[in-house]
Motif scaffolding. Structure first.
Motif, short mmCIF file in Angstrom:
data_model
loop_
_atom_site.label_atom_id
_atom_site.label_comp_id
_atom_site.label_asym_id
_atom_site.label_seq_id
_atom_site.Cartn_x
_atom_site.Cartn_y
_atom_site.Cartn_z
N MET A 206 22.62 -7.74 -158.41
CA MET A 206 22.42 -6.74 -157.79
C MET A 206 23.14 -6.68 -156.09
SD MET A 206 18.98 -7.13 -154.59
CE MET A 206 17.93 -6.86 -156.08
N LYS A 207 23.74 -5.35 -156.00
CA LYS A 207 24.78 -5.17 -154.93
C LYS A 207 24.05 -5.43 -153.13
CE LYS A 207 26.28 -1.00 -152.63
NZ LYS A 207 26.25 0.59 -152.72
N PRO A 208 24.63 -6.25 -152.51
CA PRO A 208 24.46 -6.80 -151.39
C PRO A 208 24.24 -5.41 -150.04
CG PRO A 208 26.61 -8.04 -152.70
CD PRO A 208 25.96 -6.89 -153.07
N LYS A 209 23.34 -5.85 -149.58
CA LYS A 209 23.16 -4.64 -148.47
C LYS A 209 24.01 -4.69 -147.71
CE LYS A 209 19.07 -2.50 -145.92
NZ LYS A 209 20.33 -1.18 -145.81
N GLN A 210 24.78 -3.54 -147.21
CA GLN A 210 25.40 -3.30 -146.01
C GLN A 210 24.65 -3.90 -145.02
OE1 GLN A 210 28.98 -3.93 -145.95
NE2 GLN A 210 28.75 -4.10 -143.56
N ILE A 211 25.02 -4.97 -143.79
CA ILE A 211 24.25 -5.07 -142.89
C ILE A 211 25.28 -4.93 -141.58
CG2 ILE A 211 22.92 -6.61 -140.84
CD1 ILE A 211 21.63 -7.02 -143.27
N ASN A 212 25.53 -3.97 -140.91
CA ASN A 212 26.53 -3.75 -139.38
C ASN A 212 26.45 -5.09 -138.12
OD1 ASN A 212 25.49 -2.92 -137.43
ND2 ASN A 212 25.01 -0.81 -138.32
N ARG A 213 27.34 -5.37 -137.92
CA ARG A 213 27.53 -6.31 -136.78
C ARG A 213 26.55 -5.86 -135.79
NH1 ARG A 213 33.81 -6.74 -135.87
NH2 ARG A 213 33.47 -4.62 -136.56
N ASP A 214 26.14 -4.29 -135.41
CA ASP A 214 24.70 -4.38 -134.46
C ASP A 214 23.65 -4.91 -134.63
OD1 ASP A 214 27.44 -3.13 -133.02
OD2 ASP A 214 27.05 -1.31 -134.33
N GLN A 215 23.30 -5.03 -135.82
CA GLN A 215 21.88 -5.18 -136.06
C GLN A 215 22.46 -6.46 -136.78
OE1 GLN A 215 22.94 -2.71 -139.49
NE2 GLN A 215 20.66 -1.92 -139.33
N HIS A 216 23.25 -7.73 -136.02
CA HIS A 216 23.21 -8.68 -136.13
C HIS A 216 22.32 -9.55 -135.04
CE1 HIS A 216 24.72 -12.80 -137.06
NE2 HIS A 216 24.48 -13.33 -136.04
N ASN A 217 22.22 -9.12 -133.53
CA ASN A 217 21.65 -9.88 -133.21
C ASN A 217 19.87 -9.17 -133.37
OD1 ASN A 217 23.87 -11.20 -131.38
ND2 ASN A 217 23.47 -9.03 -130.08
N TYR B 151 27.00 -18.45 -137.31
CA TYR B 151 28.36 -18.48 -138.17
C TYR B 151 29.14 -18.33 -138.63
CZ TYR B 151 33.13 -20.37 -136.54
OH TYR B 151 34.63 -20.44 -136.45
N PHE B 152 28.97 -18.12 -139.50
CA PHE B 152 29.90 -17.83 -140.52
C PHE B 152 29.37 -16.04 -141.30
CE2 PHE B 152 29.65 -15.50 -144.99
CZ PHE B 152 30.34 -16.12 -145.61
N CYS B 153 27.95 -15.83 -140.86
CA CYS B 153 28.01 -14.30 -140.96
C CYS B 153 29.21 -13.50 -139.43
CB CYS B 153 26.70 -14.10 -140.76
SG CYS B 153 25.90 -14.24 -141.63
N LEU B 154 29.26 -13.99 -138.63
CA LEU B 154 29.61 -13.06 -137.32
C LEU B 154 31.30 -13.17 -138.16
CD1 LEU B 154 28.07 -13.89 -133.93
CD2 LEU B 154 28.18 -12.08 -135.34
N THR B 155 31.95 -14.41 -138.08
CA THR B 155 33.75 -14.53 -138.70
C THR B 155 33.61 -13.91 -139.90
OG1 THR B 155 32.56 -16.46 -139.56
CG2 THR B 155 33.70 -16.34 -137.25
#
Length: 162
Positions: A1-12, A146-150
């Motif tokens: 399955m194709k990973p869905k792109q989530i941008n950094r703005d959506q992280h919080n 931490y992993f996701c943000l870095t």
């Protein structure tokens, strides 16, 4: 399955969502989010993107979290410590997913895996007191974040794909 792109703005927004979940929901959702970010990172590192669908499809060699971790570490895209962190996140996520009535951050084996996460969590030396005060759920969620943000930071705008 194709990973869905989530941008950094959506992280919080995603982190806030995880904090409002039950322990099981937080463990499964945040662990899956980490797997998704790792998949996006591997796609980002590919030089021939035409093979992505074949590699990430249901039966592809990068279809599982453990396969993605192994490949990322083998090719030097992540360090051994990051691979260890991701494997503990994977184990915790899977335990909560497959043991819905038994899983708890405060009981073995999750507690033991989270203790390992706590010991490798990359905090400054002057933050050792903070490390000791964190509960097991916080350690897990912070390790995931931490992993996701870095990783998303390493990809920058070039990590976005269709």
């Amino acid at each position: 399955m194709k990973p869905k792109q989530i941008n950094r703005d959506q992280h919080n927004d995603i982190v806030t969502l995880f904090h409002s979940e039950s322990d099981r929901g937080a463990a499964v959702l945040s662990g899956s989010y980490v797997e998704n970010v790792l998949g996006n990172y591997l796609r980002h590192k590919m030089t021939d993107k035409s093979l992505a669908e074949e590699l990430f499809n249901t039966n592809g060699p990068l279809s599982t979290f453990s396969q993605r971790i192994a490949v990322a570490q083998a090719y030097g895209f992540i360090t051994r410590d990051t691979g260890e962190t991701l494997n503990y996140i994977r184990k915790i996520r899977n335990h909560f997913a497959h043991h819905p009535f038994e899983a708890s951050f405060n009981e073995s084996p999750v507690r033991d895996w989270t203790e390992r996460l706590k010991s490798i969590l990359p905090l400054r030396e002057d933050q050792d007191e903070v490390r000791e005060e964190m509960d097991y759920r916080q350690v897990y969620l912070i390790s995931c974040a931490y992993f996701c943000l870095t990783t998303q930071g390493r990809m920058g705008d070039r990590g976005r794909h269709e």
